[in-house]
Design a protein around this motif. Sequence first.
Motif, mmCIF file in Angstrom:
data_model
loop_
_atom_site.group_PDB
_atom_site.id
_atom_site.type_symbol
_atom_site.label_atom_id
_atom_site.label_comp_id
_atom_site.label_asym_id
_atom_site.label_seq_id
_atom_site.Cartn_x
_atom_site.Cartn_y
_atom_site.Cartn_z
ATOM 1 N N VAL A 1 6.391 -9.747 140.934
ATOM 2 C CA VAL A 1 7.241 -9.152 141.487
ATOM 3 C C VAL A 1 7.038 -7.317 142.073
ATOM 4 N N ARG A 2 6.282 -7.186 143.104
ATOM 5 C CA ARG A 2 6.006 -6.140 143.381
ATOM 6 C C ARG A 2 7.340 -4.576 142.637
ATOM 7 N N SER A 3 7.988 -5.641 143.425
ATOM 8 C CA SER A 3 9.139 -3.845 142.958
ATOM 9 C C SER A 3 11.066 -4.558 142.701
ATOM 10 N N LEU B 1 12.316 -14.290 132.539
ATOM 11 C CA LEU B 1 11.553 -13.092 132.484
ATOM 12 C C LEU B 1 11.396 -12.199 133.288
ATOM 13 N N ILE B 2 11.211 -12.616 134.942
ATOM 14 C CA ILE B 2 11.357 -11.912 136.173
ATOM 15 C C ILE B 2 11.761 -10.458 135.461
ATOM 16 N N CYS B 3 13.210 -10.538 135.010
ATOM 17 C CA CYS B 3 14.308 -9.553 135.070
ATOM 18 C C CYS B 3 14.218 -8.703 134.478
ATOM 19 N N ASP B 4 14.011 -9.355 133.418
ATOM 20 C CA ASP B 4 13.337 -8.236 131.540
ATOM 21 C C ASP B 4 12.594 -7.850 132.115
ATOM 22 N N SER B 5 11.327 -8.167 132.546
ATOM 23 C CA SER B 5 9.870 -7.238 132.969
ATOM 24 C C SER B 5 10.603 -6.205 133.561
ATOM 25 N N ILE B 6 11.518 -6.519 134.917
ATOM 26 C CA ILE B 6 11.894 -5.542 136.095
ATOM 27 C C ILE B 6 12.793 -4.291 135.195
ATOM 28 N N VAL B 7 13.622 -4.927 134.145
ATOM 29 C CA VAL B 7 13.921 -3.935 133.229
ATOM 30 C C VAL B 7 13.974 -2.980 132.567
ATOM 31 N N ARG B 8 12.489 -3.584 131.602
ATOM 32 C CA ARG B 8 11.408 -3.013 130.746
ATOM 33 C C ARG B 8 10.647 -1.751 131.647
ATOM 34 N N ARG B 9 10.000 -1.924 132.505
ATOM 35 C CA ARG B 9 9.181 -1.248 133.361
ATOM 36 C C ARG B 9 9.969 0.160 133.740
ATOM 37 N N ALA B 10 11.409 -0.216 134.157
ATOM 38 C CA ALA B 10 12.102 1.144 134.932
ATOM 39 C C ALA B 10 12.384 1.850 133.979
ATOM 40 N N ARG B 11 11.956 1.304 132.614
ATOM 41 C CA ARG B 11 12.644 2.577 131.715
ATOM 42 C C ARG B 11 13.620 3.041 132.150
ATOM 43 N N ASP B 12 13.885 4.918 132.273
ATOM 44 C CA ASP B 12 15.243 4.950 132.201
ATOM 45 C C ASP B 12 16.125 4.993 133.800
ATOM 46 N N PHE C 1 15.203 -7.060 143.886
ATOM 47 C CA PHE C 1 15.235 -8.633 143.312
ATOM 48 C C PHE C 1 16.663 -9.759 142.818
ATOM 49 N N ALA C 2 17.888 -8.852 142.697
ATOM 50 C CA ALA C 2 19.086 -8.999 142.512
ATOM 51 C C ALA C 2 19.523 -10.509 143.105
ATOM 52 N N ALA C 3 19.135 -10.220 144.526
ATOM 53 C CA ALA C 3 19.724 -11.791 145.658
ATOM 54 C C ALA C 3 18.701 -12.729 145.149
ATOM 55 N N LYS C 4 17.911 -12.147 145.586
ATOM 56 C CA LYS C 4 16.597 -13.644 144.728
ATOM 57 C C LYS C 4 16.648 -14.089 143.747
ATOM 58 N N ALA C 5 17.476 -12.776 142.415
ATOM 59 C CA ALA C 5 17.151 -14.348 141.121
ATOM 60 C C ALA C 5 18.866 -14.558 141.995
ATOM 61 N N ALA C 6 19.343 -13.978 142.236
ATOM 62 C CA ALA C 6 20.740 -15.586 142.881
ATOM 63 C C ALA C 6 20.240 -16.417 142.999
ATOM 64 N N SER C 7 19.166 -16.717 144.097
ATOM 65 C CA SER C 7 18.621 -17.888 144.924
ATOM 66 C C SER C 7 18.031 -18.698 143.657
ATOM 67 N N LEU C 8 16.962 -18.468 143.286
ATOM 68 C CA LEU C 8 16.349 -18.678 141.971
ATOM 69 C C LEU C 8 17.239 -19.828 141.352
ATOM 70 N N THR C 9 18.292 -18.981 140.706
ATOM 71 C CA THR C 9 19.200 -19.744 139.847
ATOM 72 C C THR C 9 21.036 -20.751 140.699
ATOM 73 N N ALA C 10 20.377 -20.565 141.802
ATOM 74 C CA ALA C 10 21.307 -21.866 142.616
ATOM 75 C C ALA C 10 19.993 -22.645 142.952
ATOM 76 N N MET C 11 18.426 -22.501 142.780
ATOM 77 C CA MET C 11 17.833 -23.036 143.262
ATOM 78 C C MET C 11 17.632 -24.317 141.677
ATOM 79 N N ALA C 12 18.147 -23.457 140.186
ATOM 80 C CA ALA C 12 17.543 -24.102 139.394
ATOM 81 C C ALA C 12 18.483 -24.759 138.887
ATOM 82 N N ASP C 13 20.001 -24.679 139.192
ATOM 83 C CA ASP C 13 21.256 -25.103 139.296
ATOM 84 C C ASP C 13 21.306 -26.612 139.648
#
Length: 454
Positions: A355-357, A393-404, A361-373
């Motif tokens: 993910v570049r930005s 993993l993507i959510c985790d990396s986004i938050v870590r890279r965002a830092r402050d 991603f929140a809406a995309k994460a919701a779509s991916l979770t629906a697909m996983a279900d």
Amino acid sequence: MGFFGRRKRKGAEEEAETVAPAVAPGVDRERLTRLTQEAYEEGVRHQVLPSRAQAALDAFDRSAGHLDELFRAAPDDPQLWHMRGALLYSRASTRIALGRHGAAAEDLGACVDAYGRSRLPNAPLLAADALIRRARAYGEAGRPIAALVDVDRAIGAYVEEGAYDSPHPLLADFARILALAATVQLKVGDVDQALACARQSLARYQDLTRQQGGLGREEAGYMADAAGDTASRLEAAHGNWDAALAVNQVVREAAEAGVGGLGQALAREGLHLRLAGRTRQAEPVLARAEAVAPGSVAREEELAALPLPPSLAQALTAGESLLRDRKDAPLPLDEMVRLRKELTEHESYSASVRVRSGSTFAAKAASLTAMADLLLREGQVAESWRVALETHLICDSIVRRARDLAEDLLPALAEPWRDALAVASRAALTSGRSSFVEDVTAASTALRATLAKV
């Protein structure tokens, strides 16, 4: 050579200059430092022989005991923290060799913390070396989430240093990190990312070969046994025979020079020649493999027949097929097609590269979770696991890279992130993988702690 001091990078290891730590008056600093160093060096000598692994651990434990005495007098001394990091790294290596992956992971976690407290300029890279080693330990222990988060962090540390450029002073180290990441991805991660790591690593080893006129034995070992082994297996699985055979040749040449198993290298090269339809070329290679290592061809045939887990791209493609067949589809097909292409149609070697930005991603994460279900409800457990795991993993990396700025992203990400872990937990339970369940539980606990701070 001294054990403690300012570290200088040397391939996969470190050299050290002896620098005495600052310890409070009244403590016999010189004696304790000498005892710590002597016990450590004894452990390193024992490490060379597998039969002496327990003796190595005993020596490292003695070294740690002396170091604890130094710490009691000067608990905030950065030099002592550096010493502890080096000691824990070495002890973890021995524990991994003994198959004690849980204990090794604990040591390496403490090692990462110790290097951070050392305040050395290269502390992030020393920590990255510990992280990639811990990733392998977690992978062997059946903890994919913990392993893949460490892979992402280790690669990220080198990317931040600009090590992806070539030439670069850290080129050999980054090639090694990518090679080890490839083995972790192949074992517990995404096979497409495993192949990307292996290809990137091999390309950097080729650059090193041109720059140096060849590779050292250790560099050749990582190139052949980690990057080469992964790349050749996965290129063959994709039917990329020219690419697989090119890698096989490199691995076989390294084995002929004494790096790696020659019988295995010949068996795989011969098998790939046969599968590529080059039977006449394959026969003498396979015959030589059996002469060098009887049974090697059968072992390679068994390995080649093992199914690979679905990649994220394959899992999402399977989900798209389900959407096409349903009138009550939980999300639009064209949306999932766009999302699959966005996440998987470019080369990536860890979650951060997908993910570049992260702000959208929140809406995309919701779509991916629906697909996983949906995949899980349709009995496609491995595909469900892959989608849910990669979403986490993507959510985790986004938050870590965002830092402050992470607190600004967490409110929107929180619900789909929790839901993704809930689906991952159900998929792990369904698959009967207890270690996967424990891994998801640990990740969910960590997420709750993170959200509680917001």
